[in-house]
Design an enzyme around this catalytic site. Structure first.
Site, PDB file in Angstrom:
ATOM      1  N   GLY A  64       0.853  -1.322  -0.007  1.00  0.00           N
ATOM      2  CA  GLY A  64      -0.033   0.206   0.068  1.00  0.00           C
ATOM      3  C   GLY A  64       0.888   1.513   0.113  1.00  0.00           C
ATOM      4  O   GLY A  64       0.440   2.255  -0.548  1.00  0.00           O
TER       5      GLY A  64
ATOM      6  N   CYS B 151       5.585   7.921  22.276  1.00  0.00           N
ATOM      7  CA  CYS B 151       6.436   6.827  22.921  1.00  0.00           C
ATOM      8  C   CYS B 151       6.470   5.447  22.207  1.00  0.00           C
ATOM      9  O   CYS B 151       7.355   4.391  22.434  1.00  0.00           O
ATOM     10  CB  CYS B 151       6.176   6.540  24.401  1.00  0.00           C
TER      11      CYS B 151
END
Lengths: 373, 73
Positions: free
Chosen positions: A70, A315
Site C-alpha cells: 500500500g 513513545c
C-alpha cells in the site's frame, strides 16, 4: 484470532484469500508476460484479478496496476501524478492528516501546500479548494477517510470544485469497508486492510496525466516495473470480492461495536478523549486518548491481557514523535489507542476489551503516580 | 513558576504541570520547559481538558521550547 483489534494495520488473511493464494501458487507462479502455457495461465489469473479489483474500485481493468504494498501504491499515486502534471505546476495541495506515505512522497517536493483540519480531523474543504485552484498546482491529495481516527473527508465535494486539477485519493482503509467516493483521478489501495495479502493497488483514470516515477518497462501498463506478484493479486481479488459481498452487513455490525466502544470508554475511563467524527466515519476504526498515560505501557498492559491495538502516542513510535494526525487535530496524544475491527471481530471480544481497559489505564496511572490529579 | 521537564518523555511534562498548577495563584502563569515533541500538543490538550488557558509557546535560554499556562480556577 481473539483479541486482535488492529485490523487497520493488516487484517487476518481472509479464508477466500488463503484458498485463492494456495491455488495460485500452483497455477500462477510463472511470468505472466511469457508466451508458453504456464505464463499464459498466470496472465489469465492476473487479468481476472485485475478485473475483480477494478470492479470493486469502480474502475476499468486497464486503469489498475498492482504494487508491492500500500505504501508503494501511495508513493506511485502521488509522485506519478506530480510528474505527469509538471507543466501545470509543481505544487501538491494535501491535507495535514494524509497517510505518512503521502507526506513522505510530498517531502521531496518543495512546493507542498498543507491544508489544516478541524478538531474532528476533517479537512477545511473551502481552503483546500481555494489552494487547489491557485496557480502552479500540479496535483491535490485527499484521503477518502483517515486511517487513524476514521473521519471521512469531503472527497466528492472537493473534486467537483477543483476544475482540472487531478485529485489523488487514498482509499486504504476505505476500499472493502465503505463506498468508494466519486471524484478520484488517481487512487491507491492496500489489500492488507481488506483481508488480502501484502499488495498495493494504484488506479489511474483514463485521460489523467500520470508518468511513472520509476524507470519504465512494459509491465502493469508501464506504471509499475517488474514482474507482478500474481498469487498475491489473485488472493487480494478473492478477498475483495468476498468482503464486498457482505460489506454492508459487516459495516452495520462494526458501526454498532464502534458506537459501543465510544460510549463505554467515555463513561468508564476517567480523563479520556474519544477522537474523530462521531458520525461521518469509517465503520471499523475508533480512537481515544487517555490523560496521564504512557502509550507504550498501555499497549503492553493490553497485550498482556491478550489485546492487540495500535497507538499514535510518541513513545510507541520509533521516531518518538507523536502521530501527525492527532497533532493536526489538536487532540491529546498521550495514552492513545486505535481500535480497528475486522470482519470476524465479535461482540464478546469487544466486551472483554472494554471490561479490562479501565483497570489497565488505572494501573499505568498508578505506576506514574498520576492518581487524583 | 518555571518547570524543567527536559529529557522527560510523554506524559511526564503534563504530569509536572498538573502537580504544580495549584502552587501558582489563579490568574498567574506556569511555564514548562520540555523538549519532548508530544509536549506541544499535549499541554494545549491538557489546558482544554482542565479548563486552564494556554498562553503560548516561547523558548528557554538554551532554545528548549517552553509552554506557558494561565491558571483559571
Amino acid at each position: 484470532m481473539p483479541g486482535f483489534l488492529d485490523a487497520a494495520s493488516g487484517a487476518p488473511l481472509h479464508p477466500a484469500a488463503r484458498a485463492a493464494l494456495l491455488a495460485a501458487l500452483d497455477d500462477g507462479w510463472a511470468d505472466p508476460a511469457r508466451l508458453y502455457g504456464a505464463g499464459r495461465r498466470a496472465a489469465l489469473l492476473l487479468d481476472a484479478a485485475r478485473e475483480a479489483v477494478a470492479d470493486g474500485l469502480g474502475a476499468r481493468p486497464d486503469e489498475i496496476s498492482f504494487t508491492a504494498n500500500g505504501t508503494q501504491a501511495l508513493h506511485a499515486a502521488v509522485l506519478g501524478t506530480l510528474a505527469g502534471n509538471r507543466r501545470a505546476g509543481l505544487q501538491l495541495v494535501h491535507s495535514t492528516v494524509e497517510h505518512s506515505a503521502v507526506l513522505h512522497a510530498a517531502q521531496g517536493n518543495d512546493a507542498s501546500v498543507p491544508i489544516g483540519v478541524d478538531p474532528t480531523g476533517r479537512v477545511d474543504a473551502a481552503a483546500f479548494v481555494a489552494a487547489a485552484r491557485g496557480p502552479q498546482v500540479g496535483a491535490a491529495a485527499l484521503q477518502a477517510a483517515n486511517h487513524e481516527v476514521g473521519t471521512t473527508q469531503p472527497v466528492t465535494e472537493v473534486a467537483a470544485q477543483i476544475g482540472g486539477v487531478p485529485l489523488v485519493v487514498d482509499l486504504t482503509q476505505t476500499l472493502g469497508h465503505a463506498p468508494v467516493p466519486d471524484g478520484w483521478s488517481v487512487a491507491a489501495a492496500d489489500a492488507r486492510t481488506w483481508g488480502g495479502p501484502t499488495l498495493g493497488v494504484v488506479a489511474v483514470r483514463t485521460g489523467v496525466r500520470w508518468r511513472s516515477p520509476h524507470p519504465e518497462d512494459e509491465r502493469e501498463s508501464r506504471r509499475v516495473p517488474g514482474v507482478p506478484d500474481v498469487p498475491s493479486a489473485v488472493a487480494a481479488a478473492a478477498a475483495l470480492r468476498a468482503v464486498l459481498a457482505e460489506r454492508d452487513a459487516v459495516a452495520a455490525r462494526q458501526r454498532a461495536l464502534v458506537e459501543r466502544i465510544r460510549n463505554v470508554v467515555a463513561a468508564t475511563v476517567p480523563d479520556v478523549e474519544v477522537v474523530g467524527d462521531p458520525v461521518h466515519r469509517l465503520p471499523h476504526i475508533v480512537t481515544f486518548s487517555c490523560l496521564y498515560v504512557d502509550g507504550e505501557a498501555l499497549l503492553s498492559g493490553l497485550d498482556r491481557r491478550g489485546f492487540a491495538v495500535s497507538s499514535g502516542s510518541s513513545c510507541t513510535s520509533s521516531t518518538l514523535e507523536p502521530s501527525h494526525v492527532l497533532v493536526a487535530m489538536g487532540a491529546l496524544t498521550s495514552g492513545n489507542v486505535r481500535v480497528s475491527l475486522h470482519a470476524g471481530s465479535t461482540e464478546a471480544e469487544v466486551g472483554e476489551f472494554l471490561a479490562v481497559l479501565p483497570e489497565v489505564v488505572a494501573d499505568v496511572r498508578a505506576e506514574l503516580g498520576a492518581t487524583g490529579l | 513558576m518555571r518547570l524543567d521537564a527536559r529529557g522527560r518523555r510523554c506524559p511526564l511534562p503534563i504530569l509536572d504541570l498538573a502537580r504544580h498548577i495549584d502552587e501558582v495563584a489563579v490568574g498567574a502563569t506556569i511555564t514548562v520547559e520540555a523538549d519532548d515533541p508530544a509536549a506541544r500538543p499535549d499541554v494545549q490538550a491538557w489546558c482544554r481538558m482542565r479548563g486552564h488557558e494556554y498562553a503560548g509557546e516561547s523558548r528557554a535560554e538554551d532554545g528548549t521550547p517552553a509552554y506557558t499556562v494561565r491558571r483559571l480556577h
